[in-house]
Design an enzyme around this catalytic site. Structure first.
Site, PDB file in Angstrom:
ATOM      1  N   ALA B  12       0.839  -1.193   0.000  1.00 60.44           N
ATOM      2  CA  ALA B  12       0.000   0.000   0.000  1.00 60.44           C
ATOM      3  C   ALA B  12       0.878   1.248   0.000  1.00 60.44           C
ATOM      4  O   ALA B  12       2.069   1.174   0.303  1.00 60.44           O
ATOM      5  CB  ALA B  12      -0.899   0.005   1.228  1.00 60.44           C
ATOM      6  N   CYS B  13       0.262   2.372  -0.323  1.00 60.75           N
ATOM      7  CA  CYS B  13       0.939   3.669  -0.343  1.00 60.75           C
ATOM      8  C   CYS B  13       1.743   3.869   0.938  1.00 60.75           C
ATOM      9  O   CYS B  13       1.195   3.649   2.017  1.00 60.75           O
ATOM     10  CB  CYS B  13      -0.094   4.775  -0.464  1.00 60.75           C
ATOM     11  N   PRO B  14       2.999   4.277   0.879  1.00 57.86           N
ATOM     12  CA  PRO B  14       3.763   4.664  -0.311  1.00 57.86           C
ATOM     13  C   PRO B  14       4.655   3.557  -0.861  1.00 57.86           C
ATOM     14  O   PRO B  14       5.630   3.834  -1.556  1.00 57.86           O
ATOM     15  CB  PRO B  14       4.617   5.811   0.225  1.00 57.86           C
ATOM     16  N   GLY B  15       4.307   2.289  -0.577  1.00 63.36           N
ATOM     17  CA  GLY B  15       5.155   1.169  -0.991  1.00 63.36           C
ATOM     18  C   GLY B  15       5.476   1.120  -2.478  1.00 63.36           C
ATOM     19  O   GLY B  15       6.656   1.003  -2.851  1.00 63.36           O
ATOM     20  N   ASP B  39      -2.309  -1.058  -5.344  1.00 65.16           N
ATOM     21  CA  ASP B  39      -2.728   0.167  -4.638  1.00 65.16           C
ATOM     22  C   ASP B  39      -3.358   1.124  -5.652  1.00 65.16           C
ATOM     23  O   ASP B  39      -2.714   1.473  -6.652  1.00 65.16           O
ATOM     24  CB  ASP B  39      -1.512   0.821  -3.973  1.00 65.16           C
TER      25      ASP B  39
END
Lengths: 139, 77
Positions: B12-15, B39
């Site tokens: 998920a953000c910011p992954g 995401d």
């Protein structure tokens, strides 16, 4: 000194939602090549006490149920916790974390009592000068 | 020219953008980065990143809950 303006975050409230956003914004700033400067003050300093990140952060009052749902969703997504996000950001970019001298004094905590990621204990003046010109977000 | 296939599905953000930056740091001008993610923020985030850094957004694809962004590295100094 970098030509890119710094991205500055003041975190004053140590609830789970604020700490999560601190991690996300710090990692994003580092991703974008911005120097990130974090000033930890108020109740947030508790989570930056040595080992404090291992304790479950306080849930925001009035939003306990949705925060539990969010945490369950984040676990399902295997999202890094806020502390790991900051560690990753520090490895990837120019990130510095400062502890507030007023709160440290009030709580009787020295630098050695704080998380090793805290660069130093500084006053608001030092932080404001270091973060000059950049955008500042308050959590 | 090297193509970097980055699988950020499930993060998920910011992954996904963190994974993109990791690949970008290894890449040279002319290389291609293909970023796959689940995401929903990845497409607007990647578009904004390309706009800011002046790298070329070649293509985006959406297939249900999966997204693919293709970027040509053009702005390495």
């Amino acid at each position: 000194m970098s030509d890119v303006p710094s991205f500055n975050i003041v975190i004053a409230t140590g609830t789970a939602d604020k700490l999560l956003m601190l991690g996300v914004l710090t990692q994003t700033g580092a991703n974008l090549g911005m120097p990130v400067r974090i000033f930890v003050t108020g109740t947030a300093l508790k989570s930056f006490k040595k080992g404090g990140f291992k304790e479950k952060p306080v849930l925001p009052a009035g939003f306990e149920e949705v925060m539990r749902d969010i945490n369950a969703g984040l676990d399902r997504l295997k999202t890094d916790n806020w502390h790991k996000m900051i560690e990753t950001a520090m490895q990837m970019g120019d990130v510095k974390v400062f502890g507030c001298s007023l709160m440290s004094s009030a709580l009787g905590w020295k630098k050695d009592d704080l998380d090793p990621m805290i660069d130093s204990i500084v006053g608001a003046t030092d932080f404001m000068i270091q973060s000059g010109g950049g955008q500042t977000i308050i959590l | 020219m090297t193509t970097y296939n980055i699988d950020s599905k499930g993060t998920a953000c910011p992954g996904p953008i963190t994974d993109l930056i990791r690949a970008y740091r290894k890449a040279s001008n002319g290389d291609i980065i293909i970023l796959q993610a689940t995401d929903p923020g990845v497409v607007p985030d990647a578009k904004a990143w390309c706009g800011m850094t002046k790298n070329e957004l070649v293509n985006t694809k959406e297939n249900g809950t999966e997204y693919e962004v293709t970027i040509k590295v053009t702005a390495k100094k």
